[in-house]
Design a protein around this motif. Structure first.
Motif, PDB file in Angstrom:
ATOM      1  N   ARG A 359       0.830  -1.211   0.000  1.00  0.00           N
ATOM      2  CA  ARG A 359       0.000   0.000   0.000  1.00  0.00           C
ATOM      3  C   ARG A 359       0.860   1.254   0.000  1.00  0.00           C
ATOM      4  O   ARG A 359       0.596   2.229  -0.724  1.00  0.00           O
ATOM      5  N   ASP A 360       1.921   1.213   0.820  1.00  0.00           N
ATOM      6  CA  ASP A 360       2.815   2.381   0.877  1.00  0.00           C
ATOM      7  C   ASP A 360       3.526   2.591  -0.465  1.00  0.00           C
ATOM      8  O   ASP A 360       3.669   3.734  -0.929  1.00  0.00           O
ATOM      9  N   MET A 361       3.968   1.502  -1.089  1.00  0.00           N
ATOM     10  CA  MET A 361       4.646   1.619  -2.379  1.00  0.00           C
ATOM     11  C   MET A 361       3.695   2.169  -3.438  1.00  0.00           C
ATOM     12  O   MET A 361       4.072   3.006  -4.272  1.00  0.00           O
ATOM     13  N   HIS A 362       2.454   1.694  -3.421  1.00  0.00           N
ATOM     14  CA  HIS A 362       1.488   2.154  -4.423  1.00  0.00           C
ATOM     15  C   HIS A 362       1.167   3.631  -4.246  1.00  0.00           C
ATOM     16  O   HIS A 362       1.055   4.384  -5.232  1.00  0.00           O
ATOM     17  N   GLN A 367       3.491   6.293  -7.562  1.00  0.00           N
ATOM     18  CA  GLN A 367       2.994   7.606  -8.001  1.00  0.00           C
ATOM     19  C   GLN A 367       4.148   8.527  -8.379  1.00  0.00           C
ATOM     20  O   GLN A 367       4.087   9.260  -9.372  1.00  0.00           O
ATOM     21  N   SER A 368       5.238   8.469  -7.618  1.00  0.00           N
ATOM     22  CA  SER A 368       6.408   9.293  -7.920  1.00  0.00           C
ATOM     23  C   SER A 368       7.042   8.883  -9.244  1.00  0.00           C
ATOM     24  O   SER A 368       7.439   9.727 -10.057  1.00  0.00           O
ATOM     25  N   LEU A 369       7.143   7.558  -9.486  1.00  0.00           N
ATOM     26  CA  LEU A 369       7.709   7.091 -10.749  1.00  0.00           C
ATOM     27  C   LEU A 369       6.828   7.493 -11.930  1.00  0.00           C
ATOM     28  O   LEU A 369       7.337   7.825 -13.023  1.00  0.00           O
ATOM     29  N   ALA A 370       5.518   7.451 -11.735  1.00  0.00           N
ATOM     30  CA  ALA A 370       4.623   7.890 -12.805  1.00  0.00           C
ATOM     31  C   ALA A 370       4.835   9.372 -13.119  1.00  0.00           C
ATOM     32  O   ALA A 370       4.870   9.784 -14.294  1.00  0.00           O
ATOM     33  N   ALA A 371       5.004  10.161 -12.083  1.00  0.00           N
ATOM     34  CA  ALA A 371       5.242  11.594 -12.291  1.00  0.00           C
ATOM     35  C   ALA A 371       6.579  11.830 -13.000  1.00  0.00           C
ATOM     36  O   ALA A 371       6.692  12.676 -13.904  1.00  0.00           O
ATOM     37  N   ILE A 372       7.606  11.056 -12.610  1.00  0.00           N
ATOM     38  CA  ILE A 372       8.921  11.183 -13.262  1.00  0.00           C
ATOM     39  C   ILE A 372       8.808  10.819 -14.741  1.00  0.00           C
ATOM     40  O   ILE A 372       9.396  11.466 -15.617  1.00  0.00           O
ATOM     41  N   GLY A 373       8.024   9.761 -15.053  1.00  0.00           N
ATOM     42  CA  GLY A 373       7.840   9.378 -16.447  1.00  0.00           C
ATOM     43  C   GLY A 373       7.194  10.463 -17.273  1.00  0.00           C
ATOM     44  O   GLY A 373       7.592  10.726 -18.414  1.00  0.00           O
ATOM     45  N   GLY A 396      12.269   4.357 -20.482  1.00  0.00           N
ATOM     46  CA  GLY A 396      11.981   2.927 -20.609  1.00  0.00           C
ATOM     47  C   GLY A 396      12.360   2.153 -19.354  1.00  0.00           C
ATOM     48  O   GLY A 396      11.635   1.257 -18.923  1.00  0.00           O
ATOM     49  N   SER A 397      13.520   2.500 -18.767  1.00  0.00           N
ATOM     50  CA  SER A 397      13.931   1.835 -17.514  1.00  0.00           C
ATOM     51  C   SER A 397      12.954   2.135 -16.394  1.00  0.00           C
ATOM     52  O   SER A 397      12.606   1.241 -15.591  1.00  0.00           O
ATOM     53  N   VAL A 398      12.519   3.386 -16.311  1.00  0.00           N
ATOM     54  CA  VAL A 398      11.542   3.758 -15.279  1.00  0.00           C
ATOM     55  C   VAL A 398      10.249   2.981 -15.472  1.00  0.00           C
ATOM     56  O   VAL A 398       9.647   2.473 -14.508  1.00  0.00           O
ATOM     57  N   ALA A 399       9.802   2.855 -16.743  1.00  0.00           N
ATOM     58  CA  ALA A 399       8.563   2.124 -17.014  1.00  0.00           C
ATOM     59  C   ALA A 399       8.708   0.645 -16.637  1.00  0.00           C
ATOM     60  O   ALA A 399       7.772   0.026 -16.119  1.00  0.00           O
ATOM     61  N   GLU A 400       9.895   0.077 -16.926  1.00  0.00           N
ATOM     62  CA  GLU A 400      10.128  -1.325 -16.573  1.00  0.00           C
ATOM     63  C   GLU A 400      10.066  -1.525 -15.060  1.00  0.00           C
ATOM     64  O   GLU A 400       9.472  -2.494 -14.566  1.00  0.00           O
ATOM     65  N   GLN A 401      10.693  -0.616 -14.313  1.00  0.00           N
ATOM     66  CA  GLN A 401      10.636  -0.714 -12.857  1.00  0.00           C
ATOM     67  C   GLN A 401       9.228  -0.512 -12.328  1.00  0.00           C
ATOM     68  O   GLN A 401       8.816  -1.155 -11.356  1.00  0.00           O
ATOM     69  N   GLN A 402       8.460   0.363 -13.000  1.00  0.00           N
ATOM     70  CA  GLN A 402       7.057   0.521 -12.611  1.00  0.00           C
ATOM     71  C   GLN A 402       6.299  -0.794 -12.772  1.00  0.00           C
ATOM     72  O   GLN A 402       5.489  -1.171 -11.921  1.00  0.00           O
ATOM     73  N   GLY A 403       6.555  -1.476 -13.883  1.00  0.00           N
ATOM     74  CA  GLY A 403       5.874  -2.751 -14.110  1.00  0.00           C
ATOM     75  C   GLY A 403       6.224  -3.777 -13.047  1.00  0.00           C
ATOM     76  O   GLY A 403       5.350  -4.501 -12.561  1.00  0.00           O
ATOM     77  N   LEU A 404       7.526  -3.853 -12.704  1.00  0.00           N
ATOM     78  CA  LEU A 404       7.939  -4.794 -11.658  1.00  0.00           C
ATOM     79  C   LEU A 404       7.296  -4.452 -10.320  1.00  0.00           C
ATOM     80  O   LEU A 404       6.835  -5.333  -9.584  1.00  0.00           O
ATOM     81  N   LEU A 405       7.269  -3.158  -9.995  1.00  0.00           N
ATOM     82  CA  LEU A 405       6.676  -2.746  -8.723  1.00  0.00           C
ATOM     83  C   LEU A 405       5.180  -3.029  -8.695  1.00  0.00           C
ATOM     84  O   LEU A 405       4.638  -3.461  -7.665  1.00  0.00           O
ATOM     85  N   ARG A 406       4.490  -2.799  -9.832  1.00  0.00           N
ATOM     86  CA  ARG A 406       3.056  -3.103  -9.875  1.00  0.00           C
ATOM     87  C   ARG A 406       2.808  -4.595  -9.650  1.00  0.00           C
ATOM     88  O   ARG A 406       1.851  -4.985  -8.973  1.00  0.00           O
ATOM     89  N   GLN A 407       3.670  -5.433 -10.231  1.00  0.00           N
ATOM     90  CA  GLN A 407       3.531  -6.875 -10.033  1.00  0.00           C
ATOM     91  C   GLN A 407       3.735  -7.259  -8.568  1.00  0.00           C
ATOM     92  O   GLN A 407       2.966  -8.038  -8.001  1.00  0.00           O
ATOM     93  N   LEU A 408       4.766  -6.669  -7.957  1.00  0.00           N
ATOM     94  CA  LEU A 408       5.012  -6.950  -6.538  1.00  0.00           C
ATOM     95  C   LEU A 408       3.855  -6.479  -5.666  1.00  0.00           C
ATOM     96  O   LEU A 408       3.437  -7.167  -4.732  1.00  0.00           O
ATOM     97  N   VAL A 409       3.329  -5.294  -5.973  1.00  0.00           N
ATOM     98  CA  VAL A 409       2.202  -4.767  -5.200  1.00  0.00           C
ATOM     99  C   VAL A 409       0.991  -5.667  -5.354  1.00  0.00           C
ATOM    100  O   VAL A 409       0.282  -5.984  -4.390  1.00  0.00           O
ATOM    101  N   SER A 410       0.739  -6.131  -6.582  1.00  0.00           N
ATOM    102  CA  SER A 410      -0.413  -7.002  -6.828  1.00  0.00           C
ATOM    103  C   SER A 410      -0.276  -8.319  -6.070  1.00  0.00           C
ATOM    104  O   SER A 410      -1.224  -8.814  -5.472  1.00  0.00           O
ATOM    105  N   GLU A 411       0.935  -8.896  -6.106  1.00  0.00           N
ATOM    106  CA  GLU A 411       1.158 -10.154  -5.403  1.00  0.00           C
ATOM    107  C   GLU A 411       1.018  -9.984  -3.901  1.00  0.00           C
ATOM    108  O   GLU A 411       0.440 -10.819  -3.212  1.00  0.00           O
ATOM    109  N   ALA A 412       1.582  -8.894  -3.371  1.00  0.00           N
ATOM    110  CA  ALA A 412       1.514  -8.666  -1.926  1.00  0.00           C
ATOM    111  C   ALA A 412       0.091  -8.430  -1.450  1.00  0.00           C
ATOM    112  O   ALA A 412      -0.272  -8.750  -0.327  1.00  0.00           O
ATOM    113  N   ARG A 413      -0.747  -7.867  -2.333  1.00  0.00           N
ATOM    114  CA  ARG A 413      -2.142  -7.636  -1.961  1.00  0.00           C
ATOM    115  C   ARG A 413      -3.004  -8.877  -2.111  1.00  0.00           C
ATOM    116  O   ARG A 413      -4.175  -8.881  -1.783  1.00  0.00           O
TER     117      ARG A 413
END
Length: 556
Positions: A359-362, A367-373, A396-413
């Motif tokens: 939840r904290d990461m999301h 949100q910060s990475l989305a703003a940076i993108g 592209g690197s930022v977007a890739e890390q966003q995807g990984l973080l979204r996957q981790l957030v989804s799994e943790a939830r």
């Protein structure tokens, strides 16, 4: 010789022709002083009837003998009635015992002296002393009645050789009976002390490893039961392993082995209608494989496991340890169950912590990475072509890390519905190794057997994270430049071996067992934690030529 608790108990009751619950409940309801009182009354009644039925009269003062025995019957009956609800005080019990010996001595004197048929009363005195005061009472009573009988023999008028023989034999009988009752009293005292000591179980220390910490419990049980060795074997209902804890020479050795034979035996014997004897056969085979000839076996069980406890001896242990083994098996089974529940609580707490972190990461990092993108995309329009390509790569690197973080957030939830589905192992691990090869500038080789090997998504993800951490540690701390990963499927488990050409673990050389690695905290703490999360057994082999990591990961 192996003594099985359940089988021996059932055989005993079948031989007695009785019902264990009914008869056992009756005996448990009778207290020692009640048994002594009822036995005294019955013995006095039958003695009085025997004297009246005998045509010959007592040798000395027949009237006094009849009156004394008749009065003793009334006295014994009153005591039997009084003890139904009231326990005699120690002083009263001692006085009653003294009266018994005095009356017995007088009756024997009045009825033919040392050859009197009432000689059996002296044995009753030994019996009642044993039940009341254990071996201490037996010693005092035996000395007293031997002296009394000796005095009767000396003062008696013995004419025939038959009477002399009978007197000598009875004297010897009293001495032997005293020794036997003394031994019986000592056994009773020993069992009371045993169970009192057994009740003071030490607390098993909390452990987050695969095995519960049974060492202090084993040491306590070995001392209490006076056996040199213990063996506990149990099978987890949720895993394809058999766990073994073997206590010898003051220390416990833990190990794991495949439990496929148990499942095969169940299937084979279910077809033939003999499934009830499978566990017995396996326990006997385990003891035989370890060269154990003398043991007492009791079942260990719980909601998550089942198995056996064996008290191991150098000689025949007999069956007097069976009740103690049953109690110990219950305690050990509870400790194993508590260990399993503690592990589940830790996992639940970890899941809750991951959920909060997600939840904290999301709400912050994503949100910060989305703003940076978005900022990088806006900046990309206002710069020249070379800089635009650099910004695109960064975006592209930022977007890739966003995807990984979204996957981790989804799994943790807990939103990963497909995590239980089978996932190809080779493709997932190869992808991780390619990334590690590029990131750490090293060479990787991979071999997976059999082809098309699959495992759950959770196992594959955990394995990928373990490999990534192991490669990073090998490069950074061991200076490794080459890695070889072998993955093979054994019985309901993945056998994994990762080898590198680094310098190994500092100051360590040779093979390091799972127990030593985790007890001494050897190697990487993060790898040990990853191994625990995978439920894996991890062995290390360190040398100047590199480090080898062997994993056994359950996939059943």
């Amino acid at each position: 010789m192996e003594v099985d608790l359940g089988a021996s108990r059932n055989f005993f009751w079948r031989g007695m022709g009785g019902h264990p619950t009914r008869l056992g409940n009756w005996f448990r309801g009778v207290r020692p002083w009640q048994m002594v009182a009822v036995s005294r009354f019955a013995l006095a009644v039958f003695a009085l009837l025997a004297i009246y039925a005998d045509p010959s009269q007592p040798a000395r003062s027949s009237a006094l003998a009849y009156y004394l025995l008749g009065g003793y019957v009334v006295y014994a009956g009153a005591l039997a009635l009084a003890t139904i609800r009231v326990s005699p005080r120690p002083v009263v019990a001692l006085a009653v015992h003294a009266v018994d010996i005095a009356v017995f001595s007088i009756l024997i004197y009045l009825t033919e002296g040392p050859t009197s048929p009432l000689f059996v009363f002296l044995t009753f005195a030994l019996f009642s002393a044993t039940l009341r005061w254990s071996w201490r009472g037996v010693i005092a009573t035996a000395i007293l009645i031997v002296l009394v009988y000796g005095l009767l023999a000396v003062t008696a008028d013995i004419d025939t050789g038959e009477d002399i023989t009978r007197t000598i034999v009875r004297s010897a009988y009293l001495i032997v009976a005293g020794i036997l009752f003394l031994y019986f009293g000592a056994i009773l005292e020993r069992e009371r002390l045993r169970y009192a000591q057994l009740a003071s179980w030490p607390d098993g220390p909390t452990s987050d490893e695969r095995f519960p910490a049974l060492d202090p419990i084993f040491a306590h049980l070995s001392k209490t039961a006076n056996v040199p060795g213990l063996l506990v074997v149990w099978e987890d209902h949720y895993e394809p392993y058999r766990y073994v804890a073997e206590f010898a020479d003051g220390s416990t050795r833990y190990s794991m082995e495949a439990a496929a034979d148990f499942e095969t035996a169940i299937q084979d014997n279910t077809r033939s209608g003999a499934a009830s004897g499978v566990q017995n056969e396996i326990s006997k085979r385990i003891l035989s494989d370890r060269g154990i000839r003398h043991s007492v076996v009791a079942p260990v069980g719980g909601a998550s496991h089942s198995g056996w406890l064996s008290l191991v001896g150098e000689h025949d242990l007999g069956d007097d340890l069976m009740p103690l083994a049953a109690i110990a098996a219950l305690r050990i089974g509870a400790e194993i169950e508590h260990h399993y529940l503690r592990q589940q609580l830790v996992k639940a707490a970890m899941r809750e912590g991951r959920s909060r972190l997600a939840r904290d990461m999301h709400d912050s990092l994503l949100q910060s990475l989305a703003a940076i993108g978005l900022q990088l995309k806006a900046l990309e329009r206002d710069v020249a072509a070379p800089e635009r390509r650099q910004i695109a790569d960064i975006r592209g690197s930022v977007a890739e890390q966003q995807g990984l973080l979204r996957q981790l957030v989804s799994e943790a939830r807990g939103n990963d519905r497909g995590r239980a589905a089978d996932t190809p192992v080779e493709a997932a691990v190869a992808d991780v190794l390619r990334k590690m090869e590029a990131q750490w500038n090293c060479r990787m080789s991979l071999a997976v057997s059999p082809g098309g090997l699959v495992a759950s998504q959770e196992t594959v993800d955990g394995l990928s994270l373990f490999m990534a951490e192991a490669v990073a540690n090998g490069v950074r701390h061991g200076g490794a430049t080459k890695f070889r990963l072998d993955v093979a499927k054994s019985e309901k488990a993945l056998s994994i071996r990762l080898q590198d050409n680094g310098s190994g673990l500092p100051g360590l050389s040779g093979s390091l067992s799972h127990k030593r690695v985790f007890e001494a905290g050897l190697g990487s703490a993060s790898l040990r934690r990853r191994a625990i999360d995978l439920g894996a057994i991890m062995h290390l082999h360190s040398s100047s030529e590199g480090l080898e990591i062997d994993l056994k990961v359950p996939i059943g």
